[in-house]
Scaffold this active site. Structure first.
Site, mmCIF file in Angstrom:
data_model
loop_
_atom_site.group_PDB
_atom_site.id
_atom_site.type_symbol
_atom_site.label_atom_id
_atom_site.label_comp_id
_atom_site.label_asym_id
_atom_site.label_seq_id
_atom_site.Cartn_x
_atom_site.Cartn_y
_atom_site.Cartn_z
ATOM 1 N N LYS A 66 -3.124 8.748 2.838
ATOM 2 C CA LYS A 66 -1.681 7.806 2.948
ATOM 3 C C LYS A 66 -2.761 7.000 3.224
ATOM 4 C CE LYS A 66 1.975 9.104 2.078
ATOM 5 N NZ LYS A 66 3.035 8.351 1.297
ATOM 6 N N TYR A 96 -0.390 17.045 8.880
ATOM 7 C CA TYR A 96 -0.592 16.457 7.893
ATOM 8 C C TYR A 96 -1.736 16.408 7.542
ATOM 9 C CZ TYR A 96 2.085 12.515 5.528
ATOM 10 O OH TYR A 96 2.438 11.760 4.494
#
Length: 266
Positions: A161, A154
């Site tokens: 995020k 990720y």
């Protein structure tokens, strides 16, 4: 839960697999009027998806990195509705070299793009529409993926995020006096077009089978959409700066779940 009479702007609809599509479908069923957004070549996909909703909503051009697009959307909604009761921010992007295990080699331009598109855009869109929020308040909901931990593959999207989560808290602080709520929904992995574009997504999704205490269906966005629509409704009027996990409980488990030992008979 009722969304009767609510005017909602929903971003992030690409196809019927999109979480945002299910949010729009459920919101309409609950009495809301919705407008979707898209931009560039992908807007045609959004328009095809819109045709599967009843009634068919309009699709406005919106690249959140272009202030002129946000201004144009705000002007359209002011003329159309005169207000906006809720917004779904379902927007995220990171260049290919910012994902897939390339964290240490990602150039600053790509990290900046991930941050601007995936985190700063929540502030840009919210502030750009703020003059349309009614006196009785409004709801902003963003899509998150748990940023408390580091995930395989990720990479800089995970960093973005984390920035999204901080951005939501600061927006909640500054807009709370106007009764504007800002919350995030941290969803488990779902087989959307965007998710499948992340290298190693299938490995990440398979981890849910071993660690989430509740069964998790990567093909079913309905539970996530239901929670988002709850946050868009007046039922959540006292909730802000919150991150609600809709992930089958995965986030609360320290490791894979092992089967309970059978009691040994005496």
């Amino acid at each position: 839960m009722s969304l009767q009479g609510k005017k909602l702007l929903i971003t992030g609809v690409i196809n019927r697999e999109s979480i945002a599509f299910e949010v729009a479908r459920q919101a309409q069923a609950a009495g809301a009027e919705v407008v979707l957004t898209g931009f560039g070549r992908a807007k045609r996909m959004t328009e095809r998806s819109a045709n599967r909703l009843d009634p068919v909503p309009d699709v406005l051009e919106l690249d959140v990195n272009k202030p002129e697009d946000i201004e144009a959307v705000a002007a359209d909604l002011k003329e159309r509705w005169g207000r906006v009761d809720g917004v779904l921010h379902a927007i995220a992007f990171a260049p290919e070299d910012a994902l897939g295990g390339n964290f240490l080699n990602t150039p600053p331009e790509s990290a900046t793009t991930a941050f601007q598109t995936s985190a700063y855009s929540l502030k840009a869109l919210t502030v750009g529409l703020s003059d349309l929020f009614p006196e009785e308040g409004a709801a902003i909901v963003g899509l998150d993926f748990d940023a408390q931990v580091a995930w395989p593959v990720y990479d800089w999207m995970g960093v973005a995020k984390a920035a999204l989560e901080a951005t939501a808290r600061y927006l909640a602080r500054d807009l709370g006096p106007r009764r504007v709520r800002v919350n995030l929904v941290s969803a488990g992995p779902l087989a959307t077009l965007a998710a499948r574009g992340i290298p190693g997504f299938s490995d990440l999704a398979s981890a849910w089978e071993k660690q989430a205490p509740l069964p998790w269906d990567v093909e079913d966005p309905a539970p996530v959409a239901e929670t988002i629509n709850f946050l868009l409704s007046d039922a959540s009027r006292a909730i802000t700066a919150e991150i609600i996990h809709v992930d089958g409980g995965f986030h609360a488990m320290g490791t894979q779940i092992v089967p309970l030992r059978e009691e040994v008979e005496a």
